[in-house]
Design an enzyme around this catalytic site. Structure first.
Site, PDB file in Angstrom:
ATOM      1  N   HIS A 271     -81.949  83.114  45.659  1.00 38.34           N
ATOM      2  CA  HIS A 271     -83.218  83.748  46.042  1.00 38.34           C
ATOM      3  C   HIS A 271     -83.173  85.215  45.647  1.00 38.34           C
ATOM      4  O   HIS A 271     -82.134  85.859  45.737  1.00 38.34           O
ATOM      5  CB  HIS A 271     -83.435  83.626  47.559  1.00 38.34           C
ATOM      6  CG  HIS A 271     -84.863  83.818  47.951  1.00 38.34           C
ATOM      7  ND1 HIS A 271     -85.419  85.060  48.101  1.00 38.34           N
ATOM      8  CD2 HIS A 271     -85.841  82.919  48.175  1.00 38.34           C
ATOM      9  CE1 HIS A 271     -86.702  84.913  48.433  1.00 38.34           C
ATOM     10  NE2 HIS A 271     -86.986  83.636  48.472  1.00 38.34           N
ATOM     11  N   ASP A 328     -86.646  75.462  49.422  1.00 35.09           N
ATOM     12  CA  ASP A 328     -86.970  74.243  48.661  1.00 35.09           C
ATOM     13  C   ASP A 328     -85.866  73.200  48.690  1.00 35.09           C
ATOM     14  O   ASP A 328     -86.060  72.077  48.207  1.00 35.09           O
ATOM     15  CB  ASP A 328     -87.259  74.628  47.200  1.00 35.09           C
ATOM     16  CG  ASP A 328     -88.525  75.467  47.108  1.00 35.09           C
ATOM     17  OD1 ASP A 328     -88.474  76.572  46.549  1.00 35.09           O
ATOM     18  OD2 ASP A 328     -89.558  75.014  47.657  1.00 35.09           O
TER      19      ASP A 328
HETATM   20  C1  SDX Z   1     -89.075  80.181  46.015  1.00 30.49           C
HETATM   21  O1  SDX Z   1     -89.709  85.077  46.062  1.00 30.49           O
HETATM   22  C2  SDX Z   1     -89.901  84.225  47.006  1.00 30.49           C
HETATM   23  O2  SDX Z   1     -90.030  84.573  48.168  1.00 30.49           O
HETATM   24  C3  SDX Z   1     -90.015  82.785  46.559  1.00 30.49           C
HETATM   25  C4  SDX Z   1     -90.067  81.769  47.682  1.00 30.49           C
HETATM   26  C5  SDX Z   1     -91.357  81.869  48.471  1.00 30.49           C
HETATM   27  O3  SDX Z   1     -91.364  81.464  49.640  1.00 30.49           O
HETATM   28  O4  SDX Z   1     -92.392  82.259  47.866  1.00 30.49           O
HETATM   29  O5  SDX Z   1     -88.970  81.945  48.566  1.00 30.49           O
HETATM   30  C6  SDX Z   1     -90.037  80.342  47.147  1.00 30.49           C
HETATM   31  O6  SDX Z   1     -89.460  80.345  44.889  1.00 30.49           O
HETATM   32  C7  SDX Z   1     -87.625  79.895  46.319  1.00 30.49           C
HETATM   33  C8  SDX Z   1     -86.743  79.821  45.013  1.00 30.49           C
HETATM   34  C9  SDX Z   1     -86.919  78.421  44.411  1.00 30.49           C
HETATM   35  N1  SDX Z   1     -86.273  78.380  43.091  1.00 30.49           N
HETATM   36  C10 SDX Z   1     -85.146  77.671  42.869  1.00 30.49           C
HETATM   37  O7  SDX Z   1     -84.506  77.087  43.754  1.00 30.49           O
HETATM   38  C11 SDX Z   1     -84.704  77.642  41.408  1.00 30.49           C
HETATM   39  C12 SDX Z   1     -83.197  77.879  41.305  1.00 30.49           C
HETATM   40  N2  SDX Z   1     -82.915  79.287  41.676  1.00 30.49           N
HETATM   41  C13 SDX Z   1     -82.980  80.244  40.679  1.00 30.49           C
HETATM   42  O8  SDX Z   1     -83.454  80.008  39.433  1.00 30.49           O
HETATM   43  C14 SDX Z   1     -82.821  81.692  41.111  1.00 30.49           C
HETATM   44  O9  SDX Z   1     -81.886  81.746  42.092  1.00 30.49           O
HETATM   45  C15 SDX Z   1     -84.092  82.394  41.558  1.00 30.49           C
HETATM   46  C16 SDX Z   1     -85.146  82.295  40.529  1.00 30.49           C
HETATM   47  C17 SDX Z   1     -84.563  81.807  42.845  1.00 30.49           C
HETATM   48  C18 SDX Z   1     -83.748  83.848  41.801  1.00 30.49           C
HETATM   49  O10 SDX Z   1     -83.343  84.354  40.596  1.00 30.49           O
HETATM   50  P1  SDX Z   1     -82.908  85.888  40.413  1.00 30.49           P
HETATM   51  O11 SDX Z   1     -82.971  86.630  41.698  1.00 30.49           O
HETATM   52  O12 SDX Z   1     -83.683  86.424  39.262  1.00 30.49           O
HETATM   53  O13 SDX Z   1     -81.405  85.805  40.100  1.00 30.49           O
HETATM   54  P2  SDX Z   1     -80.831  85.642  38.651  1.00 30.49           P
HETATM   55  O14 SDX Z   1     -81.571  84.591  37.918  1.00 30.49           O
HETATM   56  O15 SDX Z   1     -80.726  86.999  38.038  1.00 30.49           O
HETATM   57  O16 SDX Z   1     -79.338  85.082  38.956  1.00 30.49           O
HETATM   58  C19 SDX Z   1     -78.294  85.957  39.406  1.00 30.49           C
HETATM   59  C20 SDX Z   1     -77.017  85.222  39.059  1.00 30.49           C
HETATM   60  C21 SDX Z   1     -76.986  84.757  37.593  1.00 30.49           C
HETATM   61  O17 SDX Z   1     -75.630  84.666  37.202  1.00 30.49           O
HETATM   62  P3  SDX Z   1     -74.978  85.939  36.336  1.00 30.49           P
HETATM   63  O18 SDX Z   1     -75.867  86.095  35.094  1.00 30.49           O
HETATM   64  O19 SDX Z   1     -75.065  87.145  37.267  1.00 30.49           O
HETATM   65  O20 SDX Z   1     -73.588  85.507  35.999  1.00 30.49           O
HETATM   66  O21 SDX Z   1     -76.911  84.009  39.832  1.00 30.49           O
HETATM   67  C22 SDX Z   1     -76.966  82.883  38.951  1.00 30.49           C
HETATM   68  C23 SDX Z   1     -77.526  83.371  37.635  1.00 30.49           C
HETATM   69  O22 SDX Z   1     -77.069  82.551  36.569  1.00 30.49           O
HETATM   70  N3  SDX Z   1     -77.861  81.916  39.599  1.00 30.49           N
HETATM   71  C24 SDX Z   1     -77.652  80.594  39.653  1.00 30.49           C
HETATM   72  C25 SDX Z   1     -78.712  80.077  40.406  1.00 30.49           C
HETATM   73  N4  SDX Z   1     -79.546  81.064  40.781  1.00 30.49           N
HETATM   74  C26 SDX Z   1     -79.009  82.208  40.278  1.00 30.49           C
HETATM   75  N5  SDX Z   1     -76.649  79.831  39.138  1.00 30.49           N
HETATM   76  C27 SDX Z   1     -76.749  78.489  39.398  1.00 30.49           C
HETATM   77  N6  SDX Z   1     -77.734  77.920  40.124  1.00 30.49           N
HETATM   78  C28 SDX Z   1     -78.738  78.668  40.634  1.00 30.49           C
HETATM   79  N7  SDX Z   1     -79.724  78.100  41.343  1.00 30.49           N
END
Ligand code: SDX
Length: 392
Positions: A271, A328
């Site tokens: 998140h 989710d």
């Molecule tokens: C919602 O914003 C809100 O409030 C949204 C929400 C709402 O109520 O409106 O809460 C609802 O959208 C919840 C999120 C649902 N999405 C998912 O579950 C999809 C999977 N999660 C991600 O794609 C990710 O975690 C996000 C999009 C939720 C957040 O992404 P960020 O904050 O931009 O973080 P990032 O992509 O920069 O990741 C940081 C690191 C990375 O690794 P490094 O490059 O630092 O080595 O964490 C890793 C990412 O690769 N990472 C994950 C991961 N999420 C982040 N690795 C594996 N699996 C994951 N799910």
């Protein structure tokens, strides 16, 4: 100051605004709507009460809630011509695309809901969409399932009525099954607002051009559809089903999630704001156990989900990146137990988020905020001379 855009060159351009609706503390895992904790609201309030609280800022008195409910019931008719638009979609259309289109189509049938300026005009537009949106949600589901469309029953409560319109045979026993109604009511409350997330920011920025509430909501629905946002609840179930089909080998998928060369992500994890447990995920995880138990549903993917969660919480890669289950991760398991098709899960998220979107749009309009215009850091070419085609 309000409307200022703070550009954090270190990470991401984060647009910002002042708002008094929802408070999050990502480190402590705190979520409050208008100062009330999500734990209290999920346990003690119902969805219509929470919708009123988010939109108007106070928990309603009995009289205020009754008036809100009656005003909504008086606007629940959706013009028959909207069905002709629905008929134009193939059955394979994703319900989020149908919902976004029909929400925008409602503008044509409710022209007085566009150029609203007085609080009374805003109130009328708000009760109209609170009344008609559940009908569109139900119609999107019945279209997908090839079932005849149904209208609501104003003798039922707001959530019961949604269940009646959605399900094929709205037998009273199922529709007024307290377990089912309470589970859906709680899920809608937990999704109702989340400050400046992607779809809410979309609603605010589209609304800031005074395009109207319904147009702003239609844009918000499209933003929520993405698998990184609200579309994740559908993606979680598809991921868990894939793991089950693949023999339930969660370690293989944990390795994929950590492999930089593999685009696979553990859907339902991580998140932007919560760097600790998402408080909603805690409540939904508990509800998933209760609802499946009460309904006598045994769903093997719940066990896979719990196994995956346990592994991730103990995995250094996930711990270092503060990746925890989000809203989710478990919600789809409950929707499945309630008999809601997977492609409808993000539509249910939109149904829950509707009052939050409305509240944020209303706040932005009442504060007379200027048209949104996010800033940029220009990283392109400097001035350079034109080159003729024959010299390129
Ligand atoms: C919602 O914003 C809100 O409030 C949204 C929400 C709402 O109520 O409106 O809460 C609802 O959208 C919840 C999120 C649902 N999405 C998912 O579950 C999809 C999977 N999660 C991600 O794609 C990710 O975690 C996000 C999009 C939720 C957040 O992404 P960020 O904050 O931009 O973080 P990032 O992509 O920069 O990741 C940081 C690191 C990375 O690794 P490094 O490059 O630092 O080595 O964490 C890793 C990412 O690769 N990472 C994950 C991961 N999420 C982040 N690795 C594996 N699996 C994951 N799910």
């Amino acid at each position: 100051a309000s409307g200022m855009i703070t550009i954090d060159p270190g990470y991401k351009n984060t647009g910002s605004c002042e708002s008094g609706i929802t408070f999050l503390d990502g480190e402590k895992g705190i979520l409050r709507y208008r100062g009330y904790s999500i734990e209290d609201l999920a346990e003690k309030a119902d969805f219509l009460e929470v919708a009123y609280l988010l939109i108007f800022g106070e928990l309603p008195s009995k009289e205020q809630l009754e008036k809100f409910d009656n005003d909504i019931k008086s606007k629940s008719h959706v013009d028959e011509d909207v069905k002709k638009i629905l008929d134009g979609f193939p059955k394979t259309a994703h319900p989020m695309g149908v919902l976004s289109s029909l929400t925008s189509a409602l503008i044509a049938f409710n022209p007085t809901s566009v150029n609203v300026s007085s609080e009374e005009e805003m109130y009328n537009a708000i009760v109209k969409i609170m009344a008609k949106f559940p009908v569109l949600v139900a119609w999107a589901m019945r279209k997908k399932e090839g079932l005849p469309l149904d209208y609501g029953d104003n003798n039922l409560g707001y959530v019961e009525n949604i269940l009646k319109m959605m399900f094929k045979k709205p037998n009273q026993e199922y529709v007024q099954n307290d377990i089912v109604v309470n589970a859906l009511d709680q899920l809608l409350i937990l999704h109702a607002d989340h400050e400046q997330n992607c779809s809410t920011s979309t609603v605010r920025i589209v609304g800031s051009s005074h395009a109207g509430l319904f147009a702003s909501l239609s844009a918000g629905i499209s933003a929520l559809w993405g698998p990184l946002h609200g579309g994740a609840n559908q993606a979680v179930i598809e991921m868990l089903e894939g793991i089950k089909e693949d023999g339930g080998d969660t370690k293989k998928y944990m390795a994929k999630a950590k492999d930089k060369n593999d685009p696979f992500r553990l859907m339902g994890f991580g998140h932007r704001v919560y760097k600790n447990f998402d408080p909603r995920a805690k409540i939904i995880k508990k509800a998933a156990d209760e609802v499946l138990g009460d309904l006598g549903v045994v769903d093997p993917i719940l066990d896979i989900a719990k196994g995956l969660e346990k592994e991730a919480l103990e995995d250094q890669y996930f711990v270092d990146r503060k990746l925890y289950p989000n809203v989710d991760f478990y919600s789809g398991i409950i929707y499945r137990a309630l008999g809601i098709p997977t492609e409808m899960f993000t539509v249910m998220f939109a149904l829950g988020r509707l009052p939050g979107w409305i509240a944020q749009w209303r706040e932005m309009r009442l504060r007379n905020e200027p048209i949104g215009r996010p800033r940029q850091i220009y990283v392109g070419e400097n001035l350079r001379p034109f080159k003729d085609l024959n010299k390129r």
